[in-house]
Structures are given as structure tokens and as C-alpha cells.
Design a protein around this motif. Structure first.
Motif, mmCIF file in Angstrom:
data_model
loop_
_atom_site.group_PDB
_atom_site.id
_atom_site.type_symbol
_atom_site.label_atom_id
_atom_site.label_comp_id
_atom_site.label_asym_id
_atom_site.label_seq_id
_atom_site.Cartn_x
_atom_site.Cartn_y
_atom_site.Cartn_z
ATOM 1 N N GLN A 223 -3.680 0.422 13.345
ATOM 2 C CA GLN A 223 -3.502 -0.724 12.400
ATOM 3 C C GLN A 223 -4.714 -1.663 12.705
ATOM 4 O O GLN A 223 -4.535 -2.366 13.699
ATOM 5 C CB GLN A 223 -2.189 -1.353 12.698
ATOM 6 C CG GLN A 223 -1.131 -0.361 12.607
ATOM 7 C CD GLN A 223 -0.646 0.358 11.433
ATOM 8 O OE1 GLN A 223 -1.158 -0.034 10.276
ATOM 9 N NE2 GLN A 223 0.295 1.316 11.625
ATOM 10 N N ARG A 224 -5.681 -1.802 11.965
ATOM 11 C CA ARG A 224 -6.669 -2.651 12.035
ATOM 12 C C ARG A 224 -6.192 -4.067 11.471
ATOM 13 O O ARG A 224 -6.486 -5.136 11.865
ATOM 14 C CB ARG A 224 -7.841 -2.111 11.232
ATOM 15 C CG ARG A 224 -9.000 -3.200 11.294
ATOM 16 C CD ARG A 224 -10.399 -2.595 10.763
ATOM 17 N NE ARG A 224 -11.074 -1.943 11.998
ATOM 18 C CZ ARG A 224 -12.084 -1.321 11.886
ATOM 19 N NH1 ARG A 224 -12.761 -1.247 10.756
ATOM 20 N NH2 ARG A 224 -12.370 -0.692 13.040
ATOM 21 N N ILE A 225 -5.446 -4.113 10.370
ATOM 22 C CA ILE A 225 -5.014 -5.218 9.744
ATOM 23 C C ILE A 225 -3.740 -5.037 9.076
ATOM 24 O O ILE A 225 -3.676 -4.084 8.404
ATOM 25 C CB ILE A 225 -6.089 -5.974 9.104
ATOM 26 C CG1 ILE A 225 -5.731 -7.463 8.611
ATOM 27 C CG2 ILE A 225 -6.514 -5.167 7.704
ATOM 28 C CD1 ILE A 225 -6.957 -8.127 7.944
ATOM 29 N N TYR A 226 -2.678 -6.219 8.764
ATOM 30 C CA TYR A 226 -1.632 -6.085 7.944
ATOM 31 C C TYR A 226 -1.988 -7.222 6.832
ATOM 32 O O TYR A 226 -2.634 -8.239 7.001
ATOM 33 C CB TYR A 226 -0.644 -6.515 8.806
ATOM 34 C CG TYR A 226 -0.044 -5.753 9.885
ATOM 35 C CD1 TYR A 226 0.598 -4.480 9.660
ATOM 36 C CD2 TYR A 226 -0.717 -5.843 11.061
ATOM 37 C CE1 TYR A 226 0.911 -3.645 10.843
ATOM 38 C CE2 TYR A 226 -0.280 -5.128 12.324
ATOM 39 C CZ TYR A 226 0.566 -3.896 12.063
ATOM 40 O OH TYR A 226 0.682 -3.114 12.955
ATOM 41 N N VAL A 227 -1.516 -6.560 5.735
ATOM 42 C CA VAL A 227 -1.619 -7.671 4.493
ATOM 43 C C VAL A 227 -0.535 -7.526 3.807
ATOM 44 O O VAL A 227 0.746 -6.985 3.974
ATOM 45 C CB VAL A 227 -2.747 -6.944 3.574
ATOM 46 C CG1 VAL A 227 -4.151 -7.128 4.292
ATOM 47 C CG2 VAL A 227 -2.349 -5.497 3.211
ATOM 48 N N CYS A 228 -0.292 -8.365 2.848
ATOM 49 C CA CYS A 228 1.004 -8.613 2.049
ATOM 50 C C CYS A 228 1.071 -8.119 0.845
ATOM 51 O O CYS A 228 2.430 -7.977 0.352
ATOM 52 C CB CYS A 228 1.384 -10.308 2.091
ATOM 53 S SG CYS A 228 0.057 -10.952 0.849
ATOM 54 N N SER A 229 0.312 -7.266 0.100
ATOM 55 C CA SER A 229 0.361 -6.687 -0.752
ATOM 56 C C SER A 229 -0.536 -5.217 -1.180
ATOM 57 O O SER A 229 -1.611 -5.350 -0.442
ATOM 58 C CB SER A 229 0.301 -7.452 -2.281
ATOM 59 O OG SER A 229 -1.149 -8.244 -2.029
ATOM 60 N N TYR A 230 -0.314 -4.489 -2.005
ATOM 61 C CA TYR A 230 -1.001 -3.448 -2.551
ATOM 62 C C TYR A 230 -2.415 -3.818 -2.792
ATOM 63 O O TYR A 230 -3.545 -3.333 -2.719
ATOM 64 C CB TYR A 230 -0.503 -2.486 -3.416
ATOM 65 C CG TYR A 230 0.600 -1.518 -2.846
ATOM 66 C CD1 TYR A 230 0.758 -1.150 -1.587
ATOM 67 C CD2 TYR A 230 1.970 -1.282 -3.525
ATOM 68 C CE1 TYR A 230 1.662 -0.210 -1.088
ATOM 69 C CE2 TYR A 230 3.029 -0.797 -3.185
ATOM 70 C CZ TYR A 230 2.895 -0.245 -1.835
ATOM 71 O OH TYR A 230 3.934 0.614 -1.270
ATOM 72 N N ASP A 231 -2.416 -5.187 -3.551
ATOM 73 C CA ASP A 231 -3.665 -5.550 -4.058
ATOM 74 C C ASP A 231 -4.416 -6.140 -2.958
ATOM 75 O O ASP A 231 -5.815 -5.838 -2.779
ATOM 76 C CB ASP A 231 -3.289 -6.741 -5.074
ATOM 77 C CG ASP A 231 -4.677 -7.458 -5.448
ATOM 78 O OD1 ASP A 231 -5.463 -6.761 -6.104
ATOM 79 O OD2 ASP A 231 -4.996 -8.733 -5.005
ATOM 80 N N ALA A 232 -4.065 -6.922 -1.960
ATOM 81 C CA ALA A 232 -4.717 -6.941 -0.872
ATOM 82 C C ALA A 232 -5.344 -5.856 -0.004
ATOM 83 O O ALA A 232 -6.301 -5.863 0.578
ATOM 84 C CB ALA A 232 -3.852 -8.077 0.259
ATOM 85 N N MET A 233 -4.262 -4.913 0.183
ATOM 86 C CA MET A 233 -4.960 -3.625 0.692
ATOM 87 C C MET A 233 -5.902 -3.047 0.065
ATOM 88 O O MET A 233 -7.008 -2.798 0.716
ATOM 89 C CB MET A 233 -3.696 -2.540 0.760
ATOM 90 C CG MET A 233 -4.066 -1.190 1.437
ATOM 91 S SD MET A 233 -2.585 -0.097 1.186
ATOM 92 C CE MET A 233 -1.361 -0.811 2.062
ATOM 93 N N CYS A 234 -6.205 -3.043 -1.268
ATOM 94 C CA CYS A 234 -6.964 -2.150 -2.073
ATOM 95 C C CYS A 234 -8.392 -3.126 -1.683
ATOM 96 O O CYS A 234 -9.593 -2.568 -1.719
ATOM 97 C CB CYS A 234 -6.737 -2.049 -3.321
ATOM 98 S SG CYS A 234 -5.466 -0.647 -3.646
ATOM 99 N N ARG A 235 -8.498 -4.495 -1.749
ATOM 100 C CA ARG A 235 -9.301 -5.281 -1.662
ATOM 101 C C ARG A 235 -9.879 -5.144 -0.145
ATOM 102 O O ARG A 235 -11.298 -5.011 0.014
ATOM 103 C CB ARG A 235 -9.159 -6.712 -1.862
ATOM 104 C CG ARG A 235 -9.006 -7.164 -3.315
ATOM 105 C CD ARG A 235 -8.369 -8.635 -3.349
ATOM 106 N NE ARG A 235 -7.895 -8.801 -4.605
ATOM 107 C CZ ARG A 235 -8.963 -9.437 -5.484
ATOM 108 N NH1 ARG A 235 -10.176 -9.661 -5.120
ATOM 109 N NH2 ARG A 235 -8.566 -9.589 -6.721
ATOM 110 N N MET A 236 -9.310 -4.898 0.811
ATOM 111 C CA MET A 236 -9.771 -4.676 2.197
ATOM 112 C C MET A 236 -10.547 -3.425 2.103
ATOM 113 O O MET A 236 -11.391 -3.234 2.962
ATOM 114 C CB MET A 236 -8.499 -4.689 3.074
ATOM 115 C CG MET A 236 -8.042 -6.348 3.459
ATOM 116 S SD MET A 236 -9.185 -6.971 4.184
ATOM 117 C CE MET A 236 -8.260 -8.810 4.336
#
Length: 299
Positions: A223-236
Motif C-alpha cells: 500500500q503506497r497511499i490510502y484515500v477516501c474515495s474512488y475519485d481520489a483513487m483514480c486521480r492518484m
């Protein structure tokens, strides 16, 4: 003399949850109360009745003889209250009610928002408590009456519940367009585990679901980073931080705006059938049954 007139339904429901689970902590959680608040309510109930209701020890709690009597009557009273609500509903001016709906992340993010929005246009007086949980937790919550309706994976056993087929969803990999996986049409999940992942919050149901699959493979997920939403995941993912796993519907929606590649997963678990579960449809209030019908009919 015990002050019976000062009973309230919150105290009775709390006492039932505590007595049946033999745990003040679990009973408090099921009643959406803090342990301190639950403990204070139980003590106040004992004072009003003038009797000890629970034996307390290091392993938990158990009802005294007085507690057993109260438990028997509390269960009967709560059943009568539910029956009263169902029978008085047809005489109310306008449908009013509250539904506790537990679902997994895919249903909450992809399938339910538009359906619930349309439902509220018709039934503005209905309120819904929508919570994300793992499927196994949802089954338990429905069995215990903590949730009225659940949306679960068909792979999870739902013994003792009525279930209805709902939707199918496909989990996929999303990768940056210059990533080694970007040119692949389909891979097995194990082949992606050598790369860095962007994951939803570790408290999310989706994260726990993936971790179960990783454990079965006997591997580790970096796991490199945790995000709060699928939107944030796709941006990353678009920024090149790593790869992610999410439902195909969400991936394709985000791919219209983000420069990401979608890779199919060949694993059997990646194709998931969702089902709606309840204890007994016939015992649900009319507005809850109507919500189920509305969800099933409005794809």
C-alpha cells in the motif's frame, strides 16, 4: 415499588441487546450508544425497578433472575410495538418511516445513489440510515435486527434470511497509461501484487474484501497511499502514484475524465453478484417493502 411507567423503548432495546450478547460493549454498539451512556442507562433502569438486572464480571454480563423476567417481557413488548407500527401505517396521512439499510461499498457508490434519489422524490417523508459494512457484518446485522435491509455479496452465506438477486459488478484494475500493466487486457490479481497500490481507507469494506483475497493467496499487498474515495483513487492513479482496484462501473465513469487504463481481472472473485437480504419481507413495514421493490425495479 418499581416505576414501570418510566420505561422507554431505548432502554428496553438496549437491555435486550446487552442481555442477548452478554456484553455491555456489544450491546452499546448495536444500540449506537457509547459504553458509558449504555452503562448509565442500565444502572438507571435498575434503580427505577429496584432490582439488579445483570451480573457483571470480567467475561461480560449475564441476566439475573429479574433480568430474565425483564428480557422475556421486553422482547414481547418490542414485538408488539413493531406490530403496532405496521398496523397503524395504513391510517397515517402520507407514508412516514425510517429504514436501516446496510450495503457494501459498490452498492453505495455505484447503484444506490440515483435509485434512492428517485425514491425520495416519491416518498419525501421516509428517512434512510445507509451504512457501509462488509457482507458478513451485514448478514449479522440483519439477523439481529440492527439493519432492516442488507445488500450483500452472494458468496457470503445468509442462513436464516430471505434473499433476492439484485446486481452483478466486476472488479477491475486501474493503472496509469504508462504503467507496465496498462497494455494488458486482463490479468490475474496475483500478477498485480508486485506493484504499489492505492487503496481505500483501511476501515472501508472494500479494503477488507481485498485483504481477504490477498491472505488467501499467501501474499502481501504493498500500500503506497490510502484515500477516501474512488475519485481520489483514480486521480492518484492518473498522477502515477500506483494502481487501484475498483468496480468497473466506477472505473469507466472516471476514465472519461482521467487518463487511466482499465485492466480486467480474471479471478472468479472479481465477478460479484449482489443480493438483497431481509429477515422476513412479510414482517417489514409497508414502506420498507416498497423500498426493496423500488431498488429492484429501478436499475
Amino acid at each position: 415499588m418499581a416505576n414501570i411507567a418510566r420505561f422507554d423503548l431505548v432502554d428496553l432495546r438496549l437491555f435486550v441487546m446487552v442481555a442477548e450478547s452478554q456484553s455491555l460493549t456489544k450491546g452499546a454498539e448495536k444500540s449506537y450508544l457509547s459504553v458509558a451512556a449504555a452503562s448509565l442507562r442500565i444502572k438507571s433502569l435498575e434503580e427505577r425497578l429496584g432490582a439488579q438486572l445483570l451480573y457483571r464480571n470480567k467475561r461480560g454480563v449475564s441476566p439475573t433472575r429479574a433480568g430474565e423476567v425483564l428480557l422475556e417481557h421486553a422482547l414481547r413488548m418490542l414485538d408488539e410495538v413493531e406490530l403496532l407500527q405496521r398496523e397503524i401505517q395504513p391510517f397515517s396521512t402520507g407514508v412516514r418511516g425510517h429504514v436501516r439499510l446496510f450495503a457494501n461499498a459498490t452498492a453505495i457508490c455505484e447503484f444506490l445513489p440515483e435509485v434512492l434519489a428517485r425514491f425520495f422524490e416519491i416518498h419525501s417523508a421516509i428517512t434512510i440510515d445507509l451504512q457501509e459494512r462488509l457482507s458478513a457484518e451485514i448478514v449479522q446485522a440483519v439477523l439481529e435486527g440492527v439493519a432492516d435491509i442488507g445488500v450483500i455479496s452472494a458468496r457470503v452465506r445468509a442462513d436464516g434470511l430471505e434473499t433476492l438477486p439484485y446486481k452483478k459488478d466486476q472488479m477491475v484494475i486501474v493503472a496509469p497509461q504508462n504503467h507496465p500493466l496498462a497494455q494488458a487486457q486482463a490479468i490475474h490479481f496475483a500478477d498485480a501484487l508486485e506493484y504499489e497500490f492505492i487503496s481505500l481507507d483501511s476501515r472501508s469494506a472494500s479494503y477488507s474484501y481485498l485483504q481477504q483475497e490477498v491472505k488467501l493467496l499467501g501474499r502481501a499487498m504493498h500500500q503506497r497511499i490510502y484515500v477516501c474515495s474512488y475519485d481520489a483513487m483514480c486521480r492518484m492513479v492518473e498522477a502515477g502514484v500506483g494502481i487501484g482496484v475498483l468496480p468497473e462501473m466506477a472505473a469507466r465513469r472516471h476514465a472519461r475524465l482521467a487518463r487511466i487504463s482499465i485492466v480486467q481481472l480474471l479471478d472468479e472473485w472479481a465477478t460479484r453478484e449482489l443480493r438483497i437480504c431481509v429477515r422476513k419481507q412479510a414482517e417489514l413495514p409497508a414502506f420498507a417493502r416498497e423500498l426493496i421493490d423500488f431498488i429492484l425495479q429501478n436499475d
